[in-house]
Motif scaffolding. Structure first.
Motif, mmCIF file in Angstrom:
data_model
loop_
_atom_site.group_PDB
_atom_site.id
_atom_site.type_symbol
_atom_site.label_atom_id
_atom_site.label_comp_id
_atom_site.label_asym_id
_atom_site.label_seq_id
_atom_site.Cartn_x
_atom_site.Cartn_y
_atom_site.Cartn_z
ATOM 1 N N ASP A 167 0.817 -1.216 0.000
ATOM 2 C CA ASP A 167 0.000 0.000 0.000
ATOM 3 C C ASP A 167 0.849 1.265 0.000
ATOM 4 O O ASP A 167 0.340 2.352 -0.261
ATOM 5 C CB ASP A 167 -0.933 0.012 1.206
ATOM 6 C CG ASP A 167 -0.173 0.119 2.523
ATOM 7 O OD1 ASP A 167 0.106 1.243 2.948
ATOM 8 O OD2 ASP A 167 0.144 -0.920 3.126
ATOM 9 N N ALA A 168 2.146 1.122 0.310
ATOM 10 C CA ALA A 168 3.039 2.292 0.372
ATOM 11 C C ALA A 168 3.879 2.459 -0.885
ATOM 12 O O ALA A 168 4.712 3.365 -0.947
ATOM 13 C CB ALA A 168 3.953 2.181 1.595
ATOM 14 N N PHE A 169 3.684 1.613 -1.889
ATOM 15 C CA PHE A 169 4.405 1.791 -3.137
ATOM 16 C C PHE A 169 3.833 2.990 -3.906
ATOM 17 O O PHE A 169 2.614 3.173 -3.954
ATOM 18 C CB PHE A 169 4.304 0.538 -4.004
ATOM 19 C CG PHE A 169 5.170 -0.600 -3.551
ATOM 20 C CD1 PHE A 169 6.228 -0.408 -2.691
ATOM 21 C CD2 PHE A 169 4.916 -1.886 -4.011
ATOM 22 C CE1 PHE A 169 7.024 -1.460 -2.275
ATOM 23 C CE2 PHE A 169 5.708 -2.954 -3.607
ATOM 24 C CZ PHE A 169 6.768 -2.736 -2.739
ATOM 25 N N PRO A 170 4.692 3.808 -4.523
ATOM 26 C CA PRO A 170 4.198 4.946 -5.309
ATOM 27 C C PRO A 170 3.283 4.493 -6.435
ATOM 28 O O PRO A 170 3.473 3.419 -7.022
ATOM 29 C CB PRO A 170 5.485 5.568 -5.863
ATOM 30 C CG PRO A 170 6.545 5.165 -4.884
ATOM 31 C CD PRO A 170 6.163 3.778 -4.442
ATOM 32 N N ALA A 281 0.181 19.053 -0.111
ATOM 33 C CA ALA A 281 0.846 20.022 0.762
ATOM 34 C C ALA A 281 1.885 19.320 1.625
ATOM 35 O O ALA A 281 1.699 18.176 2.032
ATOM 36 C CB ALA A 281 -0.179 20.726 1.644
ATOM 37 N N GLN A 282 2.984 19.971 1.866
ATOM 38 C CA GLN A 282 4.017 19.521 2.795
ATOM 39 C C GLN A 282 4.508 18.094 2.511
ATOM 40 O O GLN A 282 4.374 17.192 3.335
ATOM 41 C CB GLN A 282 3.509 19.609 4.227
ATOM 42 C CG GLN A 282 3.147 21.025 4.650
ATOM 43 C CD GLN A 282 2.655 21.089 6.077
ATOM 44 O OE1 GLN A 282 1.740 20.365 6.459
ATOM 45 N NE2 GLN A 282 3.276 21.935 6.870
ATOM 46 N N PRO A 283 5.088 17.852 1.335
ATOM 47 C CA PRO A 283 5.617 16.513 1.036
ATOM 48 C C PRO A 283 6.661 16.091 2.062
ATOM 49 O O PRO A 283 7.520 16.866 2.459
ATOM 50 C CB PRO A 283 6.245 16.692 -0.355
ATOM 51 C CG PRO A 283 6.495 18.163 -0.490
ATOM 52 C CD PRO A 283 5.380 18.827 0.265
ATOM 53 N N GLY A 284 6.549 14.829 2.499
ATOM 54 C CA GLY A 284 7.466 14.293 3.499
ATOM 55 C C GLY A 284 6.960 14.407 4.912
ATOM 56 O O GLY A 284 7.526 13.805 5.831
ATOM 57 N N GLU A 285 5.875 15.175 5.119
ATOM 58 C CA GLU A 285 5.359 15.396 6.470
ATOM 59 C C GLU A 285 4.294 14.384 6.873
ATOM 60 O O GLU A 285 3.968 14.266 8.051
ATOM 61 C CB GLU A 285 4.775 16.808 6.589
ATOM 62 C CG GLU A 285 5.798 17.920 6.493
ATOM 63 C CD GLU A 285 6.714 17.965 7.705
ATOM 64 O OE1 GLU A 285 6.294 17.506 8.783
ATOM 65 O OE2 GLU A 285 7.859 18.440 7.560
ATOM 66 N N HIS A 286 3.723 13.664 5.912
ATOM 67 C CA HIS A 286 2.649 12.729 6.249
ATOM 68 C C HIS A 286 2.736 11.489 5.376
ATOM 69 O O HIS A 286 3.378 11.483 4.318
ATOM 70 C CB HIS A 286 1.275 13.397 6.097
ATOM 71 C CG HIS A 286 1.040 14.006 4.738
ATOM 72 N ND1 HIS A 286 0.693 13.258 3.631
ATOM 73 C CD2 HIS A 286 1.118 15.287 4.311
ATOM 74 C CE1 HIS A 286 0.564 14.054 2.587
ATOM 75 N NE2 HIS A 286 0.811 15.303 2.974
ATOM 76 N N ASP A 287 2.075 10.440 5.829
ATOM 77 C CA ASP A 287 2.039 9.181 5.085
ATOM 78 C C ASP A 287 1.092 9.306 3.898
ATOM 79 O O ASP A 287 0.128 10.081 3.932
ATOM 80 C CB ASP A 287 1.571 8.068 6.027
ATOM 81 C CG ASP A 287 1.744 6.675 5.420
ATOM 82 O OD1 ASP A 287 2.538 6.535 4.464
ATOM 83 O OD2 ASP A 287 1.107 5.732 5.915
#
Length: 369
Positions: A167-170, A281-287
């Protein structure tokens, strides 16, 4: 060193600069950076806690040691079905901080010593921060644990296990408009914010859509994970005989694309256990995560030599494979009433019909030599 890091452009700044230079990028490229950028990608950051009550989500191995202990019982049965090989490999892909592998090895050592003696454990984790934590957690088993990429492993007999990895694959995001599929790109608008843009399918995607579209209707947004396909192929190629056990939340394609609730796709973000409103918004800040298309995973597996064994709801799978027996064993061995209470509380989360485990499934596939 601190001064250099402080002057380094943020991930959001670097993505904006890339878009200004190259033009709009596919959401797949954007998501890959947001999650896996070596410095600021969500899964690679060292400055935040992702798991637990203080993080953004909680996984089954963290909620209860009974999850991994029950899978240890199940794996012991798979070892027998493979003929009881003198040596075999259990590979955990996307192992995080090593919680699952630790309880797995502890349970095999305690309850299935012959299987434990035959077991070599491989831990595959892309995040260097999580890998260091896993190395420390698994130090008591250092003589039988290796930390390697799945591309570096060959399995004669064994199991490849993953929990909440696929589920975490781009993903690429596409939508059917006027009978033609368009792809979602990410651009920067006049205010300097990331924004969606519909364009023609990217070259990487246009030739690989088979298997995703059969159940999609007009206006349906579909997430396409080419990385899931590549991952299944790699796993099948590294294993001579054994099982691929995949735990995640997903649905068959017919269900995934027939519900009105899924018309906009299944992409979602989590931060502090709540949904994120603006996913760009804010890439890298959330899953960022999507629902797995089990029909596609099964179809890819069949093409590369993985025989379908079963697809079960996680709670039902655990109950069918000794969860309650394991709860009884662990409760008898608990140090005090407090520990027994923790076990029973975690057990309820794992098996109650409305608990978190009911939303997950377990896919089992077999590779025969």
């Amino acid at each position: 060193m601190i001064e250099i890091l402080e002057n380094t452009p943020s991930l959001a700044t670097r993505l904006r600069e890339r878009i200004k230079l190259e033009g709009p990028i596919t959401f797949c490229d954007w998501m890959k950076s947001a999650l896996y950028d070596s410095r600021e990608g969500y899964y690679c950051r060292s400055d935040r806690s992702r798991w637990g009550r203080e993080g953004d989500y909680r996984t089954s191995p963290e909620r209860s040691p009974l999850f991994a202990a029950t899978f240890a019982r199940y794996f012991a049965g798979l070892h027998e079905q493979l003929g009881g090989p003198a040596t075999w490999t259990i590979l955990e892909a996307g192992a995080g901080e090593g919680r699952f592998s630790k309880v797995l090895l502890q349970t095999l050592q305690k309850s299935f010593p012959e299987v434990f003696a035959a077991t070599s454990c491989v831990v595959a984790e892309v995040s260097s921060v999580s890998r260091m934590q896993a190395e420390e957690r698994l130090r008591p088993f250092a003589d039988r644990v290796q930390f390697r990429s799945i591309d570096e492993v060959e399995i004669n007999a064994g199991v490849v296990f993953s929990n909440e990895l696929l589920d975490a694959f781009p993903v690429h995001r596409i939508v059917l408009r006027g009978g033609e599929f368009k792809e979602f790109y990410v651009t920067v608008n006049e205010n300097g914010n990331f924004a969606w843009l519909l364009q023609a399918l990217s070259p990487a995607l246009s030739t690989r859509l088979e298997g995703y579209l059969a159940d999609a209707g007009e206006g349906q947004v579909v997430e396409v994970s080419l990385e899931i396909e590549d991952w299944v192929r790699r796993v099948a190629s590294l294993m001579r005989s054994g099982y691929v056990v995949t735990v995640d939340y997903g649905a068959p394609a017919a269900d995934l694309y027939s519900r009105e609730a899924n018309r906009g796709g299944t992409l979602r973000g989590f931060q502090r256990h709540e949904f994120v409103g603006d996913l760009l918004a804010q890439p890298g800040e959330h899953d960022l995560t999507t629902t797995v298309n089990w029909s596609f995973v099964k179809a890819v597996g069949a093409r590369v030599g993985l025989e379908f064994v079963e697809l079960s709801r996680q709670d039902q799978f655990l109950l069918a494979n000794g969860f309650l027996e394991q709860l009884e064993i662990e409760s008898r061995q608990a140090k005090d009433d407090g520990e027994r209470h923790q076990l029973s509380t975690g057990a309820r989360e794992m098996i109650l019909p409305d608990g978190m485990a009911a939303s997950f499934q377990v896919l089992v596939q077999r590779k025969t030599s």
